[in-house]
Scaffold this active site. Structure first.
Site, short mmCIF file in Angstrom:
data_model
loop_
_atom_site.label_atom_id
_atom_site.label_comp_id
_atom_site.label_asym_id
_atom_site.label_seq_id
_atom_site.Cartn_x
_atom_site.Cartn_y
_atom_site.Cartn_z
N LYS A 57 108.19 62.76 49.68
CA LYS A 57 108.50 63.58 48.51
C LYS A 57 107.38 64.58 48.25
O LYS A 57 107.62 65.77 48.03
CB LYS A 57 108.68 62.69 47.27
CG LYS A 57 109.02 63.48 46.02
CD LYS A 57 108.70 62.74 44.74
CE LYS A 57 107.26 62.94 44.34
NZ LYS A 57 106.99 62.65 42.91
N ASN A 58 106.14 64.11 48.24
CA ASN A 58 105.02 64.99 47.90
C ASN A 58 104.85 66.12 48.90
O ASN A 58 104.53 67.25 48.53
CB ASN A 58 103.73 64.17 47.78
CG ASN A 58 103.76 63.23 46.58
OD1 ASN A 58 104.43 63.51 45.59
ND2 ASN A 58 103.05 62.12 46.67
N CYS A 154 105.50 62.69 35.23
CA CYS A 154 105.25 61.44 34.52
C CYS A 154 104.05 61.56 33.59
O CYS A 154 103.07 62.24 33.89
CB CYS A 154 104.99 60.31 35.52
SG CYS A 154 106.43 59.86 36.52
N ARG A 159 96.35 65.58 33.27
CA ARG A 159 96.40 66.30 34.54
C ARG A 159 96.33 67.79 34.22
O ARG A 159 97.30 68.52 34.39
CB ARG A 159 97.67 65.94 35.31
CG ARG A 159 97.70 64.49 35.74
CD ARG A 159 98.79 64.21 36.73
NE ARG A 159 100.09 64.10 36.09
CZ ARG A 159 101.22 63.82 36.75
NH1 ARG A 159 101.19 63.64 38.06
NH2 ARG A 159 102.36 63.73 36.10
N ASP A 397 99.18 55.91 43.48
CA ASP A 397 100.63 55.73 43.39
C ASP A 397 101.06 54.32 43.77
O ASP A 397 102.18 53.90 43.43
CB ASP A 397 101.36 56.73 44.29
CG ASP A 397 101.39 58.13 43.68
OD1 ASP A 397 101.00 58.28 42.51
OD2 ASP A 397 101.80 59.07 44.38
N ARG A 492 113.21 59.87 40.90
CA ARG A 492 112.42 61.05 41.21
C ARG A 492 111.67 60.89 42.53
O ARG A 492 111.33 61.89 43.18
CB ARG A 492 111.40 61.32 40.09
CG ARG A 492 112.03 61.75 38.77
CD ARG A 492 110.96 62.07 37.74
NE ARG A 492 109.94 62.91 38.33
CZ ARG A 492 108.64 62.60 38.39
NH1 ARG A 492 108.22 61.47 37.88
NH2 ARG A 492 107.79 63.42 38.96
#
Length: 518
Positions: A57-58, A154, A159, A397, A492
């Protein structure tokens, strides 16, 4: 090498006009969410079989943003098209004018950005994902300006976008942050909290300030209405420069890489992220005609090019999903195999699982077998300590699902979260299952099986992506029925998680309920 520039003056008037916004109405929860999905898990269960790992995903989000740099078309293979984050990024690209074709069955996406005619992506889609903010780098590099909404994602801690802003200024961009404050909102700027007394139509300009956020009443669920406005200060384009990142942020590293790839001159970025996703992006940029050196180290040297061309690339397997299924095998005391996977991307987790007593076998170049069945480990899995840190350290994560595992191991374990300051929100939900966990600041003390009874089913709510999947893993071994709401967060980042677990033997079902029933 071009001189580094930093601009703190307000922007000159934009030729691009922002759309007028009507006075907002406070939405209620019933207008925001008509229905919600839940997962119902009956445990305990033992898993067996093989699970395929989806594309990263990233990496996918960043590579899709990078297509904005390229003329002609880019073809991406192994894209996790089923993820809501991927769909949001595609919507962002479409809102800019990109043409997108995708084959969901083959996980292929073809992107052509030659028709991009806007530099302001859809604000609603930007609010959905953190990765949408990536587009500010390519838009600035190729078109000389960008108007980008502040990122969503999230709520796992601060951040801020200050690294992005200061880095772009070092490349010759003039950057300003604007936001609209409504009467029910508060502004946090630095250490000060204030409630402004301004009308709906007023706009506060915070030139040079990036470390802020807006908070609203929990009853409204409204999101901030902030935008980042940027353009090349010289009116021609970005220029090479030098920038040192205070923290090796993956997102900031990737955004600045993309911006520098078309800047005039040479750019040196130091203390950059070393994550595999950074290497994936560097490979894509180089295949497109850029010159990026040093990916995987703490320093990048980038020689800007005036034009990049479309290319073809393969998205590597998702290391976080692979790690999650390794933890699923461990927590259920099962034996499963996973592929494709790059073991070197998961060396920290592999080492920890071996300490716990798991047996991990590399079957071939991209397949791992993880065994925690009692006949193989001879005793209960042992607890271990974890401290998250940037790659090659233990991934933040994987902290939440690892904590779920530790609640089932013998002895006590210490989990220290050093990356995000609010990534222990899943602790309260694990405690509802009977887990005994004590939290002090960003550190959790997890007491294992010897000091408590087994986990038991309960009704839980996922509040974020990785915390949500931790609840799923705990539900697999909890006695009785566990029902998890808020699973949109899980969608997600995990493609068909419930289906993959069903194929492994889990009793897990997805259902839809009206929001008023939850």
């Amino acid at each position: 090498m071009a001189t580094s520039l930093c601009y703190a003056k307000p922007l000159k008037p934009f030729s691009l006009r922002l759309p007028q916004t009507q006075n907002p109405q406070i939405p209620t929860q019933t207008t925001q969410i008509r229905e919600a999905e839940t997962l119902t898990i009956t445990g305990p269960t033992q898993l067996s079989g093989h699970v395929p790992i989806s594309g990263s995903k990233n990496s996918s989000l960043c590579l899709l943003a990078a297509t904005l740099l390229c003329s002609n078309s880019c073809l991406l293979h192994n894209v996790p098209t089923g993820l809501s984050d991927t769909k949001a990024m595609l919507s962002i690209l479409r809102s800019l004018g990109a043409k997108i074709e995708f084959n969901e069955r083959n996980k292929e996406i073809l992107v052509n950005t030659d028709g991009v005619g806007r530099v302001e992506p859809c604000l609603e889609e930007m609010r959905k994902i953190r990765g949408g903010f990536f587009v500010i780098g390519p838009l600035l590099a190729r078109f000389g300006e960008a108007v980008v909404g502040l990122p969503g994602g999230c709520d796992i801690g601060e951040r801020p976008v200050d690294l992005y802003v200061r880095g772009l200024r070092a490349l010759g961009a003039a950057v300003e942050i604007t936001f609209k404050i409504f009467p029910w909102q508060f502004l946090i700027c630095g250490n000060r909290l204030c409630k402004p007394t301004i009308s709906h139509s007023n706009t506060e300009k915070m030139a040079g300030i990036a470390n802020f956020c807006i908070i609203t009443s929990d009853d409204t669920g409204l999101q901030r209405d902030g935008r980042v406005l940027a353009h090349s200060a010289n009116g021609k384009g970005l220029v090479g420069g030098s920038f040192h990142l205070d923290f090796p942020s993956v997102g900031a590293t990737e955004t600045l890489m993309m911006a520098a790839s078309m800047a005039d001159g040479v750019t040196v970025l130091s203390n950059v992220a070393k994550e595999p996703e950074v290497i994936d992006l560097a490979r894509f940029l180089n295949d497109s005609g850029a010159c990026v050196y040093g990916a995987g180290s703490d320093k990048l040297l980038i020689k800007g090019k005036c034009q990049l061309r479309g290319c073809e690339c393969y998205v590597p397997p998702d290391r976080i999903e692979a790690g999650t299924f390794m933890l699923a095998a461990a927590i259920t005391r099962s034996l499963i195999s996973i592929s494709p996977v790059t073991p070197s991307h998961l060396s920290c987790l592999i080492d920890k699982l071996k300490i716990a007593g798991c047996k991990i076998t590399r079957c071939n170049n991209d397949t791992l077998e993880v065994s925690a069945i009692p006949e193989n480990v001879c005793e209960n899995l042992r607890g271990f300590n974890v401290r998250t840190s940037p790659f090659p350290g233990f991934p933040t994560d994987l902290q939440p699902p690892t904590m779920a595992l530790l609640t089932t191991c013998s002895g006590s374990s210490i989990v220290e979260e050093s990356v995000f300051d609010r990534r222990l929100g899943h602790v309260r939900e694990l405690q509802k299952l009977g887990a005994k966990i004590q939290v002090c600041g960003s550190t959790a003390l997890v007491f294992g099986r010897e000091t408590r009874s087994a986990l038991h089913g309960s009704q839980l709510r996922a509040a974020d992506l990785r915390g949500g999947v931790a609840l799923v893993l705990a539900g697999l071994v909890a006695e009785g029925t566990t029902q998890i709401s808020g699973i949109g967060h899980i969608g997600r980042g995990y493609e068909n998680l419930d289906t993959k677990l069903q194929f492994l033997g889990a009793d897990i079902k997805r259902s839809i309920a009206m929001a008023s029933q939850l």
